[in-house]
Scaffold this active site. Structure first.
Site, PDB file in Angstrom:
ATOM      1  N   TYR A 185       0.847  -1.202   0.000  1.00 39.85           N
ATOM      2  CA  TYR A 185       0.000   0.000   0.000  1.00 39.85           C
ATOM      3  C   TYR A 185       0.878   1.246   0.000  1.00 39.85           C
ATOM      4  O   TYR A 185       0.714   2.131  -0.837  1.00 39.85           O
ATOM      5  CB  TYR A 185      -0.908  -0.038   1.227  1.00 39.85           C
ATOM      6  CG  TYR A 185      -1.813   1.167   1.379  1.00 39.85           C
ATOM      7  CD1 TYR A 185      -2.977   1.279   0.637  1.00 39.85           C
ATOM      8  CD2 TYR A 185      -1.500   2.191   2.267  1.00 39.85           C
ATOM      9  CE1 TYR A 185      -3.814   2.385   0.762  1.00 39.85           C
ATOM     10  CE2 TYR A 185      -2.331   3.291   2.416  1.00 39.85           C
ATOM     11  CZ  TYR A 185      -3.483   3.379   1.665  1.00 39.85           C
ATOM     12  OH  TYR A 185      -4.298   4.472   1.792  1.00 39.85           O
ATOM     13  N   LYS A 189       1.282   3.932  -3.109  1.00 45.04           N
ATOM     14  CA  LYS A 189       0.926   5.340  -2.885  1.00 45.04           C
ATOM     15  C   LYS A 189       2.115   6.253  -3.198  1.00 45.04           C
ATOM     16  O   LYS A 189       1.939   7.373  -3.670  1.00 45.04           O
ATOM     17  CB  LYS A 189       0.450   5.528  -1.443  1.00 45.04           C
ATOM     18  CG  LYS A 189      -0.867   4.808  -1.149  1.00 45.04           C
ATOM     19  CD  LYS A 189      -1.987   5.441  -1.952  1.00 45.04           C
ATOM     20  CE  LYS A 189      -3.347   4.884  -1.617  1.00 45.04           C
ATOM     21  NZ  LYS A 189      -4.440   5.625  -2.254  1.00 45.04           N
TER      22      LYS A 189
HETATM   23  N1  LIG Z   1      -9.453   6.130   5.048  1.00 44.40           N
HETATM   24  C1  LIG Z   1      -8.263   6.611   5.392  1.00 44.40           C
HETATM   25  O1  LIG Z   1      -7.944   6.767   6.582  1.00 44.40           O
HETATM   26  C2  LIG Z   1      -7.273   6.991   4.325  1.00 44.40           C
HETATM   27  C3  LIG Z   1      -6.036   7.531   4.704  1.00 44.40           C
HETATM   28  C4  LIG Z   1      -5.116   7.881   3.716  1.00 44.40           C
HETATM   29  C5  LIG Z   1      -5.438   7.705   2.402  1.00 44.40           C
HETATM   30  N2  LIG Z   1      -6.657   7.167   2.055  1.00 44.40           N
HETATM   31  C6  LIG Z   1      -6.943   7.003   0.644  1.00 44.40           C
HETATM   32  O2  LIG Z   1      -8.142   7.711   0.351  1.00 44.40           O
HETATM   33  C7  LIG Z   1      -8.852   7.027  -0.696  1.00 44.40           C
HETATM   34  C8  LIG Z   1     -10.256   6.695  -0.200  1.00 44.40           C
HETATM   35  O3  LIG Z   1     -10.143   5.874   0.961  1.00 44.40           O
HETATM   36  P1  LIG Z   1     -11.425   5.249   1.661  1.00 44.40           P
HETATM   37  O4  LIG Z   1     -11.146   5.161   3.100  1.00 44.40           O
HETATM   38  O5  LIG Z   1     -12.634   5.951   1.160  1.00 44.40           O
HETATM   39  O6  LIG Z   1     -11.378   3.781   1.044  1.00 44.40           O
HETATM   40  P2  LIG Z   1     -12.604   2.750   0.883  1.00 44.40           P
HETATM   41  O7  LIG Z   1     -11.981   1.389   0.947  1.00 44.40           O
HETATM   42  O8  LIG Z   1     -13.717   3.078   1.808  1.00 44.40           O
HETATM   43  O9  LIG Z   1     -13.097   3.031  -0.605  1.00 44.40           O
HETATM   44  C9  LIG Z   1     -12.340   2.640  -1.707  1.00 44.40           C
HETATM   45  C10 LIG Z   1     -13.294   2.455  -2.870  1.00 44.40           C
HETATM   46  O10 LIG Z   1     -12.522   2.011  -3.999  1.00 44.40           O
HETATM   47  C11 LIG Z   1     -13.283   1.052  -4.688  1.00 44.40           C
HETATM   48  N3  LIG Z   1     -12.430   0.182  -5.501  1.00 44.40           N
HETATM   49  C12 LIG Z   1     -11.614  -0.824  -5.076  1.00 44.40           C
HETATM   50  N4  LIG Z   1     -11.052  -1.435  -6.124  1.00 44.40           N
HETATM   51  C13 LIG Z   1     -11.502  -0.789  -7.241  1.00 44.40           C
HETATM   52  C14 LIG Z   1     -11.305  -1.001  -8.628  1.00 44.40           C
HETATM   53  N5  LIG Z   1     -10.484  -1.967  -9.068  1.00 44.40           N
HETATM   54  N6  LIG Z   1     -11.955  -0.197  -9.498  1.00 44.40           N
HETATM   55  C15 LIG Z   1     -12.789   0.783  -9.051  1.00 44.40           C
HETATM   56  N7  LIG Z   1     -13.021   1.025  -7.742  1.00 44.40           N
HETATM   57  C16 LIG Z   1     -12.383   0.236  -6.845  1.00 44.40           C
HETATM   58  C17 LIG Z   1     -13.991   0.270  -3.572  1.00 44.40           C
HETATM   59  O11 LIG Z   1     -15.110  -0.444  -4.069  1.00 44.40           O
HETATM   60  C18 LIG Z   1     -14.360   1.381  -2.599  1.00 44.40           C
HETATM   61  O12 LIG Z   1     -15.658   1.900  -2.851  1.00 44.40           O
HETATM   62  C19 LIG Z   1      -8.024   5.781  -1.014  1.00 44.40           C
HETATM   63  O13 LIG Z   1      -7.182   6.057  -2.108  1.00 44.40           O
HETATM   64  C20 LIG Z   1      -7.192   5.583   0.234  1.00 44.40           C
HETATM   65  O14 LIG Z   1      -5.997   4.880  -0.037  1.00 44.40           O
HETATM   66  C21 LIG Z   1      -7.565   6.821   2.987  1.00 44.40           C
END
Ligand SMILES: NC(=O)c1ccc[n+]([C@@H]2O[C@H](COP(=O)([O-])OP(=O)(O)OC[C@H]3O[C@@H](n4cnc5c(N)ncnc54)[C@H](O)[C@@H]3O)[C@@H](O)[C@H]2O)c1
Length: 274
Positions: A185, A189
């Protein structure tokens, strides 16, 4: 849009700069925790949202909900962002429905099904899956949708790296919890960060701005011990909420950020400041 050439701020409607009226914004991972907040925030500022997510997330249903709430045309597209053919189909569907693309937000993620495996146990298969979806998915949407923007007067791309491509995970954060942060991951990133900076430079002359938002510790009913650990290491002493990440998105999508490109906006409560 060309910025107003003036030194007189009285000539500027600063509120209007934040409007997204009639802009077409494609959001991947749109049915996720942060994605949904992104969709609703951009819709509240006037955008048409293209809800792009995997079929199991039922993007059409969420698009229909947004359309009803905002009384404005929205579109749901089910796809795998790491599949070139399906991203081509996304582009065609957006252009058929709206005739243009103003914004692209890559908010999809995959952490692998063995989410928190120790580094020594990461398999080739897990590594490839995470890098494939996170990094290749971002590459494909940027190339195909961003490429359209570059040929058609510009736009705004926002990619999402992670605190863990800025700094390493503090392993003490996970003590006494079932959580962790997989190496693939972080690595994927880091690639998104580098690709975004590359494209910010590459497409600057085409008026495509490419920026990043780095969320951190977005609350999602985490286990109590994790929340306590997090508060100890966070300058703001708490997790964030998905809606707190979305203000940055409105800013970066809108003309309010017309002179900002190649930036990584940290919405991480000061996590990396000390
Ligand atoms: N939640 C956190 O604390 C956090 C922290 C830092 C970064 N992020 C980043 O922010 C973004 C959103 O995070 P989140 O918490 O909403 O994640 P989440 O897991 O809730 O949502 C991710 C979404 O991506 C979709 N997805 C997965 N594989 C896919 C594919 N092959 N094609 C299309 N869609 C696909 C999933 O169905 C899901 O709806 C991500 O890039 C994550 O890495 C999140």
């Amino acid at each position: 849009m060309e910025p107003t050439r003036t030194t007189d701020p009285f000539e500027i409607d600063f509120r209007k700069k934040f409007e997204l009226n009639d802009k077409v914004v494609v959001i991947t991972g749109a049915c996720g925790l942060v994605g949904k907040a992104f969709c609703e925030a951009a819709a509240q500022f006037g955008a048409h949202i293209v809800v792009a997510d995997i079929p199991q997330s039922d993007p059409a249903a969420f698009a229909a909900k947004l359309e009803e709430r905002h009384d404005r045309k929205m579109l749901g597209v089910a796809l795998d962002v790491a599949d070139r053919g399906e991203v081509e189909q996304l582009k065609t569907a957006v252009l058929d429905a709206f005739g243009k693309i103003d914004g692209l937000v890559n908010a999809h993620q995959n952490k692998s099904h063995l989410i928190f495996e120790p580094f020594e146990e990461v398999t080739d298969e897990n590594w490839d899956t995470v890098v494939h979806i996170n990094l290749k998915g971002t590459f494909l949407t940027c190339q195909l949708l961003g490429g359209w923007m570059a040929q058609n007067g510009g736009g705004s791309i926002i990619n999402i790296p992670s605190t863990y491509s800025v700094v390493a995970p503090n392993q003490n954060l996970y003590k006494g919890t079932s959580l962790g942060c997989p190496s693939a991951y972080s690595a994927s990133k880091g690639g998104i960060d580098a690709l975004s900076r590359y494209l910010a430079s590459y497409w600057a002359s085409k008026k495509v701005r490419v920026n990043m938002i780095t969320p951190h510790g977005v609350w999602n009913n985490h286990e109590k011990q994790f929340e306590e650990n997090f508060a100890r290491f966070s300058p703001l002493e708490r997790l964030s909420y998905n809606h707190e990440v979305a203000g940055a998105l409105v800013y970066l999508l809108s003309d309010a950020s017309s002179y900002v490109t190649g930036d990584n906006m940290l919405v991480e409560g000061g996590w990396t400041v000390w």
